[in-house]
Design a protein around this motif. Structure first.
Motif, PDB file in Angstrom:
ATOM      1  N   GLN A  10       0.836  -1.204   0.000  1.00 19.66           N
ATOM      2  CA  GLN A  10       0.000   0.000   0.000  1.00 19.66           C
ATOM      3  C   GLN A  10       0.874   1.258   0.000  1.00 19.66           C
ATOM      4  O   GLN A  10       0.592   2.208  -0.722  1.00 19.66           O
ATOM      5  N   ASP A  11       1.953   1.261   0.790  1.00 19.00           N
ATOM      6  CA  ASP A  11       2.879   2.405   0.794  1.00 19.00           C
ATOM      7  C   ASP A  11       3.447   2.629  -0.602  1.00 19.00           C
ATOM      8  O   ASP A  11       3.555   3.762  -1.067  1.00 19.00           O
ATOM      9  N   ARG A  12       3.841   1.542  -1.258  1.00 21.34           N
ATOM     10  CA  ARG A  12       4.415   1.669  -2.604  1.00 21.34           C
ATOM     11  C   ARG A  12       3.378   2.180  -3.598  1.00 21.34           C
ATOM     12  O   ARG A  12       3.699   2.996  -4.461  1.00 21.34           O
ATOM     13  N   ARG A  13       2.126   1.739  -3.487  1.00 20.08           N
ATOM     14  CA  ARG A  13       1.059   2.243  -4.368  1.00 20.08           C
ATOM     15  C   ARG A  13       0.838   3.733  -4.147  1.00 20.08           C
ATOM     16  O   ARG A  13       0.681   4.493  -5.099  1.00 20.08           O
ATOM     17  N   VAL A  14       0.831   4.164  -2.888  1.00 21.47           N
ATOM     18  CA  VAL A  14       0.649   5.587  -2.585  1.00 21.47           C
ATOM     19  C   VAL A  14       1.792   6.398  -3.179  1.00 21.47           C
ATOM     20  O   VAL A  14       1.570   7.441  -3.790  1.00 21.47           O
ATOM     21  N   ARG A  15       3.034   5.917  -3.028  1.00 18.82           N
ATOM     22  CA  ARG A  15       4.174   6.640  -3.593  1.00 18.82           C
ATOM     23  C   ARG A  15       4.089   6.726  -5.116  1.00 18.82           C
ATOM     24  O   ARG A  15       4.379   7.766  -5.702  1.00 18.82           O
ATOM     25  N   ARG A  16       3.687   5.627  -5.778  1.00 17.18           N
ATOM     26  CA  ARG A  16       3.533   5.657  -7.241  1.00 17.18           C
ATOM     27  C   ARG A  16       2.452   6.654  -7.647  1.00 17.18           C
ATOM     28  O   ARG A  16       2.627   7.425  -8.588  1.00 17.18           O
ATOM     29  N   MET A  17       1.328   6.642  -6.916  1.00 18.10           N
ATOM     30  CA  MET A  17       0.251   7.575  -7.221  1.00 18.10           C
ATOM     31  C   MET A  17       0.732   9.015  -7.021  1.00 18.10           C
ATOM     32  O   MET A  17       0.466   9.885  -7.836  1.00 18.10           O
TER      33      MET A  17
END
Length: 159
Positions: A10-17
């Motif tokens: 989830q952290d990685r998805r937020v950073r990509r977004m």
């Protein structure tokens, strides 16, 4: 040596977004001479719970949703002669606890509210403010226009 990535999916998805949103936002606000905005999640800060953090930067003793810090002129390394200089626009510090509470209260998705706060903070970085009514209306119009181009609805209209 590279640090081991201990972030969650989830952290990685937020950073990509966030990265995608920042690149689109910089293009949309017409500030192409800038290449980056740093977004810091207040959960990563040791001083997040301290009212002194907010008192120092905002003169308030409670958390705010987003703080904007324009990049200093010293943040840019000298470029070779004749080369274009792309520089950081600044830093946004977003308090996810406030963001989640606001999104819930306003019946918005977290994604839409993240986008709104990033746009709002970025406009502060280029000089917009909302201290006077006329300035607030001007800033809101710009927020709505940028968010619309990013695929989001008007954040000031009730759900």
């Amino acid at each position: 040596a590279r640090r081991e990535d201990t972030s969650t999916p989830q952290d990685r998805r937020v950073r990509r977004m966030q990265r995608a949103l920042v690149h689109a936002l910089i293009a949309l606000i017409g500030e192409r001479r800038y290449e980056s905005i740093t977004i810091q999640n207040l959960l990563d800060r040791a001083d997040v719970g301290r009212s002194t953090f907010y008192a120092h930067y905002r003169g308030k003793d409670y958390p705010t949703n987003v703080l904007s810090f324009p990049a200093s002129p010293m943040a840019v390394a000298p470029a070779p002669a004749g080369a274009a200089v792309a520089k950081p626009l600044g830093d946004l510090v977003i308090c996810p606890q406030v963001l989640r509470a606001e999104a819930r209260a306003q019946r918005k998705t977290l994604r839409a509210h993240w986008a709104h706060l990033v746009v709002h903070g970025a406009l502060h970085l280029i000089g917009y403010d909302h201290e006077r009514d006329a300035d607030a209306r001007r800033m809101e119009r710009r927020e709505v226009a940028v968010l619309r181009r990013l695929g989001f609805t008007n954040p000031y209209v009730s759900a």
